[in-house]
Design an enzyme around this catalytic site. Structure first.
Site, PDB file in Angstrom:
ATOM      1  N   SER A  35       4.039   1.089   2.242  1.00 19.43           N
ATOM      2  CA  SER A  35       2.763   1.365   2.881  1.00 19.43           C
ATOM      3  C   SER A  35       2.951   1.460   4.397  1.00 19.43           C
ATOM      4  CB  SER A  35       1.734   0.310   2.457  1.00 19.43           C
ATOM      5  OG  SER A  35       0.429   0.718   2.760  1.00 19.43           O
ATOM      6  N   HIS A  64      -2.216   1.928  -5.434  1.00 20.86           N
ATOM      7  CA  HIS A  64      -1.402   1.697  -4.239  1.00 20.86           C
ATOM      8  C   HIS A  64      -0.857   0.277  -4.264  1.00 20.86           C
ATOM      9  CE1 HIS A  64      -0.048   2.432  -0.171  1.00 20.86           C
ATOM     10  NE2 HIS A  64      -0.704   1.381   0.281  1.00 20.86           N
ATOM     11  N   GLU A  97      -2.590   6.648  -6.206  1.00 22.01           N
ATOM     12  CA  GLU A  97      -2.637   5.992  -4.902  1.00 22.01           C
ATOM     13  C   GLU A  97      -4.060   5.825  -4.363  1.00 22.01           C
ATOM     14  OE1 GLU A  97      -0.283   4.639  -3.215  1.00 22.01           O
ATOM     15  OE2 GLU A  97       1.641   5.618  -3.603  1.00 22.01           O
TER      16      GLU A  97
END
Length: 475
Positions: free
Chosen positions: A220, A394, A332
């Site tokens: 991330s 995610h 995501e």
């Protein structure tokens, strides 16, 4: 013990009481350290890699850590950076932050942790330096989900680190630029990462690591930082020889290229207005807790570490040309899309597309590049509210890539999850060791070539090569 693909894995259970005569010891430059054994892996926690960035050092580049006399106990994690927390009943919290140990936070946060299978100096082991995610607002290197024991049990030395977050880590302001010899401001969190990398390259041999075999890895926001550091001023480049980024990128960002100094400092002035238009000295007198709960901040073109937008560097092939492994998750966007947004479009714009652009622009230089798609929906723990299924959301890959399913013991893991975690950790360890994710006893993984249909490795209920389709690139 040997893993299912022939790579050595660690086992649980401490070997010796913490601090005892048989406890692992290391002697980096600042002083002697005593850690503890976690199974066959030695762990050293809470090592200061820079001076506390407090008082007059708030919003300044990190300074060297002080030396100490005698042995310093390295059995407890250092404080995490000041930060808010996501809702405790969210899937993001349960994946990333539901730790067994209490969260202790402080502005004095510049600490790192080392897991090593052999702390003897000069052993020459490959090294992975892991940068946590969290949108530049959340996270720290001591989260259970980033625990380095299982990966270190496969051979590499694993390092996790903290860096300043939010306004404390990324505020740009004309008053700060006026204090700086390069008229730079912002990017203090990025400078912290470079300081940690410098410390690792200087001292990791004392823990059995090879300073010339460092892979920079993260997820991330941590992955985006890696992308920026690949484009950064040359001072960052000697500190890593391979890069691994999960589910974010510093190029092709949905919000556009990084802001330049003028725009970033204008935003900093607007932020200061929320505190009555305080000047820098006035802002330094405000509680750090009050500062970090407001605003959203991230890297900028500061003129010190980032001299130009990362997109411009990659577009002209001037980035650090190191082996690169990147990828994204199937769903995501599910935890970010609003009720009237399409989750697939949000995920593509914010994560999948930028990661693909990172891989494409890097492969265009002829540098070895690989790309993956994480495709396994993790079994969610009990107690989450009734919400739409987040799917392969995610950060869903995080428990797998470092083989840390056991850090979430309330999740109903299945044998498929355990096998996948073992395979992914073996693959990540192989990349750290060799700069190539393939090898004996691992699935063959073709390099990414960059056209609209490109080979990728899909990690899901099965592990397979498949085509990762993207729109045709612009001419």
């Amino acid at each position: 013990m040997s893993g299912p693909y022939g790579v050595t894995q660690g086992t649980g259970g401490p070997r010796v009481r913490a601090g005892g005569a048989g406890a692992p010891r290391a002697h980096p430059g600042a002083g002697r350290l005593v850690g503890e054994w976690d199974g066959p892996v030695a762990v050293f926690r809470g090592i200061p890699f820079a001076a506390p960035p407090v008082g007059d050092l708030r919003w300044r580049p990190p300074r060297p850590a002080a030396r100490w006399d005698g042995e310093r106990r390295a059995e407890q994690f250092g404080p995490a950076p000041l930060q808010p927390q996501p809702p405790s009943d969210s899937v993001m919290y349960r994946t990333n932050f539901a730790d067994r140990h209490a969260l202790v936070m402080s502005e004095d946060c510049l600490y790192l942790n080392v897991w090593t299978p052999d702390p003897a100096p000069g052993t020459g082991l490959p090294v992975m330096v892991w940068i946590h995610g969290g949108g530049n607002r959340y996270g720290h290197g001591s989260q259970d989900i980033h625990d380095g024991r299982a990966l270190a049990g496969r051979g590499p030395v694993v390092v996790t680190l903290n860096h300043r977050l939010g306004a404390l880590g990324f505020l740009a302001h004309p008053g700060l630029a006026a204090e700086d010899d390069l008229d730079a401001s912002g990017n203090y969190g990025l400078l912290d990462i470079v300081a940690a990398l410098t410390w690792v390259r200087t001292h990791i041999a004392a823990f059995g690591g090879d300073p010339d075999r460092i892979t920079l890895a993260g997820n991330s926001a941590g992955a985006a930082h890696i992308c920026h550091l690949m484009a950064a001023a040359p001072t960052a480049r000697p500190h890593f020889r391979a890069a691994l980024g999960q589910s974010a990128s510093g190029v092709g960002r949905a919000e556009g290229p990084l802001p330049g100094p003028a725009e970033a400092q204008k935003r900093g002035l607007a932020y200061a207005e929320e505190f009555g238009g305080r000047d820098v000295e006035g802002l330094r007198r405000i509680s750090g807790v009050e500062l970090i709960v407001r605003g959203h901040f991230g890297p900028v073109v500061d003129g010190r570490i980032l001299a130009e937008p990362t997109d411009a560097v990659f577009a002209t092939g001037r980035q650090h040309r190191v082996p690169l492994l990147v990828g994204s998750n199937r769903d995501e966007g599910t935890v970010y899309a609003s009720a009237d947004e399409d989750a697939g479009a949000v995920g593509d714009a914010r994560f999948v597309g930028p990661v693909w652009q990172w891989a494409r622009s890097h492969a265009a230089t002829g540098t070895p590049t690989w790309i993956y798609r994480f495709d396994r929906r993790p079994p969610l723990p009990p107690g989450l509210p009734e919400l739409p299924d987040p799917g392969v959301h995610h950060t869903a890959e995080l428990p797998y890539v470092l083989d840390n399913l056991d850090r979430r013991p309330d999740w109903p893991w299945q044998d498929t999850d355990r096998r996948l975690a073992a395979l992914m950790a073996d693959t990540w360890a192989r990349f750290v060791a060799t700069g190539d994710p393939g090898g004996p006893d691992l699935p063959p993984w073709p390099r990414f070539t960059g056209p609209r249909t490109s080979p990728a490795m899909f990690f899901g209920d099965t592990v397979r090569q498949d085509v990762l389709s993207r729109p045709a690139p612009p001419d």
